[in-house]
Design an enzyme around this catalytic site. Structure first.
Site, PDB file in Angstrom:
ATOM      1  N   TYR A 196       4.900   5.053  10.964  1.00  0.00           N
ATOM      2  CA  TYR A 196       5.215   3.646  11.198  1.00  0.00           C
ATOM      3  C   TYR A 196       6.009   2.972  10.075  1.00  0.00           C
ATOM      4  O   TYR A 196       6.246   1.766  10.127  1.00  0.00           O
ATOM      5  CB  TYR A 196       3.940   2.838  11.478  1.00  0.00           C
ATOM      6  CG  TYR A 196       2.849   2.971  10.439  1.00  0.00           C
ATOM      7  CD1 TYR A 196       2.853   2.185   9.290  1.00  0.00           C
ATOM      8  CD2 TYR A 196       1.795   3.865  10.616  1.00  0.00           C
ATOM      9  CE1 TYR A 196       1.844   2.296   8.335  1.00  0.00           C
ATOM     10  CE2 TYR A 196       0.786   3.987   9.678  1.00  0.00           C
ATOM     11  CZ  TYR A 196       0.814   3.200   8.536  1.00  0.00           C
ATOM     12  OH  TYR A 196      -0.192   3.326   7.600  1.00  0.00           O
ATOM     13  N   ARG A 208       0.859  -1.184   0.000  1.00  0.00           N
ATOM     14  CA  ARG A 208       0.000   0.000   0.000  1.00  0.00           C
ATOM     15  C   ARG A 208       0.891   1.229   0.000  1.00  0.00           C
ATOM     16  O   ARG A 208       1.495   1.584   1.010  1.00  0.00           O
ATOM     17  CB  ARG A 208      -0.919  -0.025   1.226  1.00  0.00           C
ATOM     18  CG  ARG A 208      -1.596   1.302   1.505  1.00  0.00           C
ATOM     19  CD  ARG A 208      -2.632   1.225   2.595  1.00  0.00           C
ATOM     20  NE  ARG A 208      -2.188   0.643   3.848  1.00  0.00           N
ATOM     21  CZ  ARG A 208      -1.466   1.277   4.784  1.00  0.00           C
ATOM     22  NH1 ARG A 208      -1.053   2.512   4.588  1.00  0.00           N
ATOM     23  NH2 ARG A 208      -1.145   0.665   5.905  1.00  0.00           N
ATOM     24  N   HIS A 227      -3.386   4.140   5.035  1.00  0.00           N
ATOM     25  CA  HIS A 227      -4.480   3.174   5.173  1.00  0.00           C
ATOM     26  C   HIS A 227      -5.788   3.806   4.723  1.00  0.00           C
ATOM     27  O   HIS A 227      -6.537   3.232   3.945  1.00  0.00           O
ATOM     28  CB  HIS A 227      -4.580   2.713   6.626  1.00  0.00           C
ATOM     29  CG  HIS A 227      -5.743   1.824   6.898  1.00  0.00           C
ATOM     30  ND1 HIS A 227      -5.816   0.527   6.444  1.00  0.00           N
ATOM     31  CD2 HIS A 227      -6.889   2.044   7.574  1.00  0.00           C
ATOM     32  CE1 HIS A 227      -6.954  -0.010   6.822  1.00  0.00           C
ATOM     33  NE2 HIS A 227      -7.631   0.894   7.509  1.00  0.00           N
TER      34      HIS A 227
END
Length: 376
Positions: free
Chosen positions: A278, A265, A269
């Site tokens: 992260y 990805r 998100h």
């Protein structure tokens, strides 16, 4: 079909996959996959390129519209176009697909029109589209629930004596949900004609796949008695081949099949997420070099099957689609609040009538308060 071994690091060890096009655009041989795409010529591959390019444009427009306050939320799919377009192209029009909220490319291939991509994210309708118009269920927000829906539908196909196939799309995070595992139990026990497509994009929101999988996710399916394949999700041709294998297996009455498509990805998100918290830039750039659209373009150019005229035509189509998506968003008209209770049930329902009465009174209270202020 491909031997699955423990991963040193599931987040970075991504080469134990079936692949037909390298990151540099070289056509590779694979005895398991090649027979399933023997008919895919240059024209068909150009079609795959066009599909992925248009899907990426829809995605870009969705992000921009959300940032401009026109959509409440958006779940980007950049980097996952190969999985979505490749697998979706393997299904017949009368098969029924159960996607998650990120399958923009699947919905596009199934026949979704511009407003279908944005109206629900704008909060104008309960559902993005009429599921029976394109044989695709309303995108599921509850993580993994669509796997159970797909298996139930597939069991219905069996009882109808038909030869359709159902499909469930979900991510690596959803593979740890009880719903997905329960769905595989039922699918295997009843030999349901369903295809599970797990899009391993390396992150369950902010949690890397390494916290939930020490072996490839595809290795879980055989434990349920379901054959599986692990493919390069950034290789649209490999994804098409894997899905054709899985669909054929299910349609012949052999029961369910499972695909793990290893991809990434590229964006957040959702638009409420900050992925820089992260993951690092080096990781993102490493995956950017594996881009599914660039990869198939390189293959076509190496064969003299991709020129500037074709690129310009696809870009023009993408511009037109992007404009249509934007117009569908900006042209949407919010209905009266009370209509939120319309189309909840097919037939009249006394409980719904009571809710409508209470909601109408609640709405009227605002008007009464406003009139009271005016009368002072």
């Amino acid at each position: 079909m491909h031997t699955l071994t423990p991963l040193a690091d599931p987040a970075t060890d991504v080469d134990d996959v079936a692949r037909l096009i390298s990151a540099e655009g070289e056509r590779l041989a694979d005895p398991d996959l090649d027979p399933w795409v023997a008919d895919v010529d240059a024209e068909a591959m150009r079609g795959l390129y066009r599909d992925m390019t248009l899907v990426r444009r829809i995605d870009a427009e969705g992000i921009a519209l959300q940032r401009q306050g026109q959509l409440g939320l958006w779940a980007p799919c950049q980097g996952q176009e190969g999985v979505q377009v490749g697998t979706a192209r393997a299904f017949r029009r009368d098969d029924f697909v159960f996607p998650s909220y990120r399958e923009i490319g699947v919905n596009f291939v199934r026949g979704a029109v511009p407003e279908d991509f944005v109206i629900a994210w704008r909060g104008e309708e309960h559902s993005t589209f009429d599921p029976y118009a394109i044989n695709t269920a309303t995108p599921q927000i509850i993580i993994g629930a669509q796997a159970l829906h797909a298996v139930g539908y597939a069991m219905g196909i069996q009882r109808d004596g038909a030869d359709q196939v159902a499909a469930a799309y979900f991510g690596d995070g959803a593979s740890s949900q009880g719903d997905v595992n329960e769905a595989m139990v039922f699918a295997s026990s009843f030999r349901a004609p369903v295809v599970f497509v797990c899009t391993n994009n390396q992150y369950a929101i902010s949690e890397p796949v390494s916290v939930q999988a020490r072996f490839p996710i595809a290795g879980r399916a055989p434990g349920f008695g379901i054959p599986s394949m692990r493919v390069d999700g950034n290789d649209v041709l490999a994804c098409l081949a894997a899905a054709r294998w899985a669909v054929d297996h299910a349609r012949r009455g052999e029961g369910p099949a499972f695909i793990e498509a290893v991809t990434y990805r590229m964006g957040p998100h959702t638009t409420s997420d900050d992925p820089t918290r992260y993951r690092d830039k080096e990781e993102v750039e490493r995956w950017r070099r594996r881009d599914p659209i660039v990869r198939i373009e390189a293959l076509l150019r190496s064969r003299g099957e991709f020129d500037d005229a074709f690129a310009a035509a696809v870009a023009q189509d993408a511009d037109a689609l992007g404009t249509a998506v934007r117009e569908a968003t900006l042209g949407a008209r919010t209905r009266e609040p009370l209509t939120v209770l319309d189309n909840v049930y097919a037939d009249p329902h006394s409980g719904l009538d009571e809710q409508r009465e209470h909601f109408a009174a609640y709405l009227a209270s605002f008007q009464e308060a406003a009139e009271g202020e005016t009368g002072r």
